[in-house]
Write a protein that holds these residues in place. Structure first.
Motif, PDB file in Angstrom:
ATOM      1  N   HIS A 111      18.810 -17.322  80.836  1.00  0.00           N
ATOM      2  CA  HIS A 111      19.498 -17.799  81.919  1.00  0.00           C
ATOM      3  C   HIS A 111      20.306 -16.795  82.327  1.00  0.00           C
ATOM      4  O   HIS A 111      21.060 -16.125  81.936  1.00  0.00           O
ATOM      5  CB  HIS A 111      20.673 -18.685  81.574  1.00  0.00           C
ATOM      6  CG  HIS A 111      19.769 -19.937  80.701  1.00  0.00           C
ATOM      7  ND1 HIS A 111      19.154 -20.976  81.230  1.00  0.00           N
ATOM      8  CD2 HIS A 111      19.638 -20.139  79.358  1.00  0.00           C
ATOM      9  CE1 HIS A 111      18.727 -21.802  80.447  1.00  0.00           C
ATOM     10  NE2 HIS A 111      18.890 -21.535  78.936  1.00  0.00           N
ATOM     11  N   ILE A 112      20.395 -16.288  83.877  1.00  0.00           N
ATOM     12  CA  ILE A 112      20.686 -15.159  84.437  1.00  0.00           C
ATOM     13  C   ILE A 112      22.156 -15.236  84.522  1.00  0.00           C
ATOM     14  O   ILE A 112      22.819 -14.170  84.582  1.00  0.00           O
ATOM     15  CB  ILE A 112      20.093 -14.999  85.903  1.00  0.00           C
ATOM     16  CG1 ILE A 112      19.971 -13.423  86.471  1.00  0.00           C
ATOM     17  CG2 ILE A 112      20.686 -16.045  87.009  1.00  0.00           C
ATOM     18  CD1 ILE A 112      19.174 -12.751  85.619  1.00  0.00           C
ATOM     19  N   ASP A 113      22.701 -16.522  84.599  1.00  0.00           N
ATOM     20  CA  ASP A 113      24.292 -16.656  84.481  1.00  0.00           C
ATOM     21  C   ASP A 113      25.025 -15.877  83.185  1.00  0.00           C
ATOM     22  O   ASP A 113      26.076 -15.786  82.966  1.00  0.00           O
ATOM     23  CB  ASP A 113      24.573 -17.944  84.829  1.00  0.00           C
ATOM     24  CG  ASP A 113      24.975 -18.332  86.221  1.00  0.00           C
ATOM     25  OD1 ASP A 113      24.899 -17.313  86.946  1.00  0.00           O
ATOM     26  OD2 ASP A 113      25.156 -19.517  86.496  1.00  0.00           O
ATOM     27  N   ASP A 114      24.096 -15.947  82.040  1.00  0.00           N
ATOM     28  CA  ASP A 114      24.373 -15.474  80.851  1.00  0.00           C
ATOM     29  C   ASP A 114      24.603 -13.677  80.865  1.00  0.00           C
ATOM     30  O   ASP A 114      25.462 -13.251  80.106  1.00  0.00           O
ATOM     31  CB  ASP A 114      23.574 -15.370  79.975  1.00  0.00           C
ATOM     32  CG  ASP A 114      23.442 -16.889  79.477  1.00  0.00           C
ATOM     33  OD1 ASP A 114      24.280 -17.577  79.454  1.00  0.00           O
ATOM     34  OD2 ASP A 114      22.248 -17.249  78.463  1.00  0.00           O
ATOM     35  N   TYR A 115      24.405 -13.151  82.140  1.00  0.00           N
ATOM     36  CA  TYR A 115      24.693 -11.663  82.285  1.00  0.00           C
ATOM     37  C   TYR A 115      25.361 -11.338  83.547  1.00  0.00           C
ATOM     38  O   TYR A 115      25.087 -10.294  84.042  1.00  0.00           O
ATOM     39  CB  TYR A 115      22.939 -11.088  82.347  1.00  0.00           C
ATOM     40  CG  TYR A 115      21.998 -11.591  81.247  1.00  0.00           C
ATOM     41  CD1 TYR A 115      22.635 -11.221  79.907  1.00  0.00           C
ATOM     42  CD2 TYR A 115      21.112 -12.627  81.535  1.00  0.00           C
ATOM     43  CE1 TYR A 115      21.783 -11.866  78.735  1.00  0.00           C
ATOM     44  CE2 TYR A 115      20.290 -13.114  80.483  1.00  0.00           C
ATOM     45  CZ  TYR A 115      20.714 -12.769  79.240  1.00  0.00           C
ATOM     46  OH  TYR A 115      19.922 -13.223  78.092  1.00  0.00           O
ATOM     47  N   ARG A 119      35.413 -10.346  85.303  1.00  0.00           N
ATOM     48  CA  ARG A 119      36.098 -11.126  86.522  1.00  0.00           C
ATOM     49  C   ARG A 119      36.592 -10.082  87.117  1.00  0.00           C
ATOM     50  O   ARG A 119      36.517 -10.268  88.577  1.00  0.00           O
ATOM     51  CB  ARG A 119      37.055 -12.075  86.121  1.00  0.00           C
ATOM     52  CG  ARG A 119      36.571 -13.169  85.496  1.00  0.00           C
ATOM     53  CD  ARG A 119      37.773 -14.512  85.233  1.00  0.00           C
ATOM     54  NE  ARG A 119      37.364 -15.642  84.421  1.00  0.00           N
ATOM     55  CZ  ARG A 119      37.452 -15.767  83.326  1.00  0.00           C
ATOM     56  NH1 ARG A 119      38.253 -14.835  82.466  1.00  0.00           N
ATOM     57  NH2 ARG A 119      36.952 -16.887  82.644  1.00  0.00           N
ATOM     58  N   ASN A 120      37.140  -9.011  86.902  1.00  0.00           N
ATOM     59  CA  ASN A 120      37.809  -7.982  87.573  1.00  0.00           C
ATOM     60  C   ASN A 120      36.609  -6.944  88.558  1.00  0.00           C
ATOM     61  O   ASN A 120      36.991  -6.394  89.437  1.00  0.00           O
ATOM     62  CB  ASN A 120      38.838  -6.905  86.837  1.00  0.00           C
ATOM     63  CG  ASN A 120      37.836  -6.180  86.134  1.00  0.00           C
ATOM     64  OD1 ASN A 120      36.888  -6.459  85.259  1.00  0.00           O
ATOM     65  ND2 ASN A 120      38.074  -4.874  85.706  1.00  0.00           N
ATOM     66  N   HIS A 121      35.463  -7.445  88.190  1.00  0.00           N
ATOM     67  CA  HIS A 121      34.476  -6.780  88.849  1.00  0.00           C
ATOM     68  C   HIS A 121      34.015  -7.563  90.009  1.00  0.00           C
ATOM     69  O   HIS A 121      33.419  -7.242  90.976  1.00  0.00           O
ATOM     70  CB  HIS A 121      33.275  -6.279  88.145  1.00  0.00           C
ATOM     71  CG  HIS A 121      33.558  -5.179  86.971  1.00  0.00           C
ATOM     72  ND1 HIS A 121      33.999  -3.810  87.134  1.00  0.00           N
ATOM     73  CD2 HIS A 121      33.650  -5.274  85.514  1.00  0.00           C
ATOM     74  CE1 HIS A 121      34.083  -3.316  86.414  1.00  0.00           C
ATOM     75  NE2 HIS A 121      33.998  -4.096  85.080  1.00  0.00           N
ATOM     76  N   ASP A 146      32.649 -16.329  78.638  1.00  0.00           N
ATOM     77  CA  ASP A 146      33.615 -16.836  79.603  1.00  0.00           C
ATOM     78  C   ASP A 146      35.001 -16.763  78.776  1.00  0.00           C
ATOM     79  O   ASP A 146      35.901 -16.500  79.740  1.00  0.00           O
ATOM     80  CB  ASP A 146      33.191 -18.197  80.076  1.00  0.00           C
ATOM     81  CG  ASP A 146      34.181 -18.634  81.190  1.00  0.00           C
ATOM     82  OD1 ASP A 146      34.279 -18.100  82.290  1.00  0.00           O
ATOM     83  OD2 ASP A 146      34.721 -19.901  81.279  1.00  0.00           O
ATOM     84  N   SER A 147      35.249 -17.267  77.816  1.00  0.00           N
ATOM     85  CA  SER A 147      36.579 -17.564  77.065  1.00  0.00           C
ATOM     86  C   SER A 147      37.346 -16.290  76.887  1.00  0.00           C
ATOM     87  O   SER A 147      38.396 -16.259  76.989  1.00  0.00           O
ATOM     88  CB  SER A 147      36.253 -18.383  75.893  1.00  0.00           C
ATOM     89  OG  SER A 147      35.456 -17.432  74.976  1.00  0.00           O
ATOM     90  N   SER A 148      36.561 -15.267  76.547  1.00  0.00           N
ATOM     91  CA  SER A 148      37.454 -13.974  76.543  1.00  0.00           C
ATOM     92  C   SER A 148      37.273 -13.026  77.395  1.00  0.00           C
ATOM     93  O   SER A 148      37.568 -11.774  77.867  1.00  0.00           O
ATOM     94  CB  SER A 148      36.723 -13.116  75.187  1.00  0.00           C
ATOM     95  OG  SER A 148      35.316 -12.977  75.451  1.00  0.00           O
TER      96      SER A 148
END
Length: 197
Positions: free
Chosen positions: A55-59, A63-65, A108-110
């Protein structure tokens, strides 16, 4: 959907012994990709063909980028959400030759990325699922590409009520990036097969 799967089974290149076939399932947000992949997975498992699903969203990156970078929001989402060059070198270029992929998986959580090794059988169907898969940088690595075409209104209605409350984010970030993708990469035209739902 069952008819779609049967059509697909007849269209994609056969998974022959000692070979890997890379199948892309492209589509915009909430177009039904995950559900579609589960159906495909079920059918190939019944045929006893080894599968590897990515799943491409896993990679995506931290957030700061991809937020508050000084660029327009749609640009951040399309161009900065993934490190396209890194994924080209560490994922796409190694799909056919490596025994394992050394990837950075986003949590996502960390809001961190952690190293992960994905083992690839010598013989298998590799399914890559996600948005914007038909970027020029990645297009040549697929053996077969499916594009799920679903109207924006229908996709938006699949979002939670809370998410729908922030429609401005969709207008400035997601929908502008989607329009850019449709207008520059022509995913419906480039795909081997288009399913509408």
């Amino acid at each position: 959907m069952e008819d779609y799967i049967l059509t697909l089974l007849n269209e994609i290149p056969p998974v022959e012994k000692g070979k890997r076939v890379v199948l892309g399932i492209d589509g915009l947000s909430r177009s039904g990709k995950t559900t579609f992949v589960k159906k495909v997975e079920q059918h190939f498992q019944e045929k006893d063909i080894p599968l590897c699903i990515l799943h491409i969203d896993d990679y995506i990156v931290e957030r700061n980028h991809r937020y508050n970078t000084g660029r327009e929001q749609w640009y951040e989402y399309y161009h900065l959400q993934w490190d396209t060059e890194w994924l080209t070198d560490h994922l796409f270029k190694k799909l056919k030759s490596s025994e394992g992929l050394h990837l950075l998986t986003y949590d996502d959580s960390s809001d961190t990325r952690k190293s992960q090794v994905v083992s690839l059988p010598e013989t298998c169907l590799i399914i890559i699922e996600g948005v914007f898969l038909q970027r020029k940088a990645w297009r040549s690595f697929y053996d077969y590409m499916i594009y799920l075409d679903c109207p924006r209104e229908k996709r938006f209605n699949r979002e939670s009520e809370t998410t729908q409350m922030n429609i401005e984010k969709f207008r400035t970030r997601y929908w502008k990036a989607e329009d850019y993708y449709l207008e520059t990469e022509f995913p419906k035209k480039q795909a081997d097969m288009v399913f509408q739902y």
